[in-house]
Design a protein around this motif. Structure first.
Motif, short mmCIF file in Angstrom:
data_model
loop_
_atom_site.label_atom_id
_atom_site.label_comp_id
_atom_site.label_asym_id
_atom_site.label_seq_id
_atom_site.Cartn_x
_atom_site.Cartn_y
_atom_site.Cartn_z
N TYR A 103 32.78 33.12 -0.63
CA TYR A 103 32.05 32.53 -1.75
C TYR A 103 32.78 32.72 -3.07
O TYR A 103 32.65 31.89 -3.97
CB TYR A 103 30.66 33.16 -1.89
CG TYR A 103 29.80 33.07 -0.66
CD1 TYR A 103 29.56 31.85 -0.03
CD2 TYR A 103 29.21 34.20 -0.11
CE1 TYR A 103 28.77 31.76 1.10
CE2 TYR A 103 28.41 34.13 1.00
CZ TYR A 103 28.19 32.90 1.61
OH TYR A 103 27.41 32.83 2.71
N TRP A 128 34.54 29.61 -4.20
CA TRP A 128 33.79 28.36 -4.35
C TRP A 128 33.63 28.01 -5.82
O TRP A 128 33.40 28.86 -6.66
CB TRP A 128 32.41 28.50 -3.75
CG TRP A 128 32.37 28.54 -2.25
CD1 TRP A 128 33.33 29.06 -1.43
CD2 TRP A 128 31.33 28.09 -1.42
NE1 TRP A 128 32.93 28.94 -0.12
CE2 TRP A 128 31.70 28.34 -0.08
CE3 TRP A 128 30.10 27.49 -1.66
CZ2 TRP A 128 30.89 28.02 0.98
CZ3 TRP A 128 29.29 27.17 -0.59
CH2 TRP A 128 29.70 27.43 0.72
N TRP A 180 29.01 23.14 -4.88
CA TRP A 180 28.53 22.68 -3.58
C TRP A 180 27.43 21.65 -3.77
O TRP A 180 26.83 21.57 -4.83
CB TRP A 180 28.04 23.85 -2.72
CG TRP A 180 26.94 24.67 -3.32
CD1 TRP A 180 27.10 25.81 -4.06
CD2 TRP A 180 25.53 24.43 -3.27
NE1 TRP A 180 25.88 26.29 -4.45
CE2 TRP A 180 24.89 25.47 -3.98
CE3 TRP A 180 24.73 23.45 -2.69
CZ2 TRP A 180 23.51 25.52 -4.12
CZ3 TRP A 180 23.36 23.52 -2.83
CH2 TRP A 180 22.77 24.56 -3.53
N ARG A 181 27.20 20.86 -2.73
CA ARG A 181 26.16 19.83 -2.80
C ARG A 181 25.73 19.42 -1.40
O ARG A 181 26.54 19.38 -0.48
CB ARG A 181 26.71 18.60 -3.53
CG ARG A 181 25.69 17.51 -3.69
CD ARG A 181 26.19 16.42 -4.60
NE ARG A 181 25.18 15.37 -4.63
CZ ARG A 181 25.38 14.16 -5.04
NH1 ARG A 181 26.57 13.81 -5.49
NH2 ARG A 181 24.43 13.28 -5.04
N TYR A 189 28.79 19.35 1.33
CA TYR A 189 30.07 19.35 0.60
C TYR A 189 30.18 20.64 -0.20
O TYR A 189 29.20 21.11 -0.76
CB TYR A 189 30.11 18.16 -0.34
CG TYR A 189 31.01 18.31 -1.54
CD1 TYR A 189 32.36 18.01 -1.45
CD2 TYR A 189 30.52 18.77 -2.75
CE1 TYR A 189 33.20 18.16 -2.55
CE2 TYR A 189 31.34 18.92 -3.85
CZ TYR A 189 32.68 18.61 -3.75
OH TYR A 189 33.49 18.76 -4.83
N PHE A 190 31.37 21.22 -0.23
CA PHE A 190 31.64 22.29 -1.19
C PHE A 190 33.11 22.26 -1.57
O PHE A 190 33.96 21.81 -0.83
CB PHE A 190 31.21 23.67 -0.67
CG PHE A 190 31.94 24.16 0.54
CD1 PHE A 190 32.99 25.05 0.42
CD2 PHE A 190 31.55 23.77 1.80
CE1 PHE A 190 33.65 25.52 1.53
CE2 PHE A 190 32.20 24.23 2.93
CZ PHE A 190 33.25 25.11 2.80
N GLU A 240 36.31 24.48 -3.05
CA GLU A 240 36.93 25.78 -3.29
C GLU A 240 38.01 25.61 -4.35
O GLU A 240 38.32 24.50 -4.77
CB GLU A 240 37.59 26.30 -2.02
CG GLU A 240 36.64 26.75 -0.95
CD GLU A 240 37.38 27.37 0.20
OE1 GLU A 240 37.22 28.56 0.40
OE2 GLU A 240 38.14 26.65 0.88
N LEU A 290 22.35 28.97 0.17
CA LEU A 290 23.44 28.75 -0.77
C LEU A 290 23.11 29.29 -2.15
O LEU A 290 23.94 29.92 -2.81
CB LEU A 290 23.78 27.27 -0.85
CG LEU A 290 24.43 26.69 0.39
CD1 LEU A 290 24.43 25.17 0.33
CD2 LEU A 290 25.84 27.22 0.56
N LYS A 306 24.69 27.72 -8.08
CA LYS A 306 25.40 26.70 -8.85
C LYS A 306 25.52 27.16 -10.31
O LYS A 306 24.63 27.81 -10.83
CB LYS A 306 24.65 25.37 -8.81
CG LYS A 306 24.78 24.65 -7.50
CD LYS A 306 24.15 23.28 -7.61
CE LYS A 306 24.37 22.50 -6.35
NZ LYS A 306 23.80 21.16 -6.44
#
Length: 86
Positions: free
Chosen positions: A38, A41, A44-45, A56-57, A59, A79, A85
């Motif tokens: 994580y 990252w 993400w969505r 979707y994410f 990095e 998440l 987010k």
């Protein structure tokens, strides 16, 4: 288009996500095929929440689209708990 749809269906039926405190692990059966920390990252969505098949994410070094079947509310809760987010 049909072959691509079959590929996505196969992926969705065989991939499994496991959320650890530090990583998202992707399994096919019992085999770990990829680990995503994580800490790397950026975003993400969840796409198409009414028909939850695409996650979707992004990095630091790449982006990922995972074709999976999932409960969008459960996925979003996992998440947000582990990778909120910005």
């Amino acid at each position: 288009m049909g072959l691509f749809g079959l590929f996505l269906m196969f992926q969705a039926a065989t991939l499994r996500l496991q959320f650890s405190p530090t990583d998202l692990d992707i399994f096919r059966g019992e085999k770990l095929i990829r680990r995503f920390p994580y800490a790397e990252w950026q975003n993400w969505r969840i796409f198409w929440e009414n028909v939850p098949i695409l996650f979707y994410f992004k990095e630091v070094k790449s982006i990922h689209f995972l074709p999976i079947l999932f409960d969008p509310k459960a996925l979003q809760a996992c998440l947000e708990q582990r990778c909120p987010k910005i």
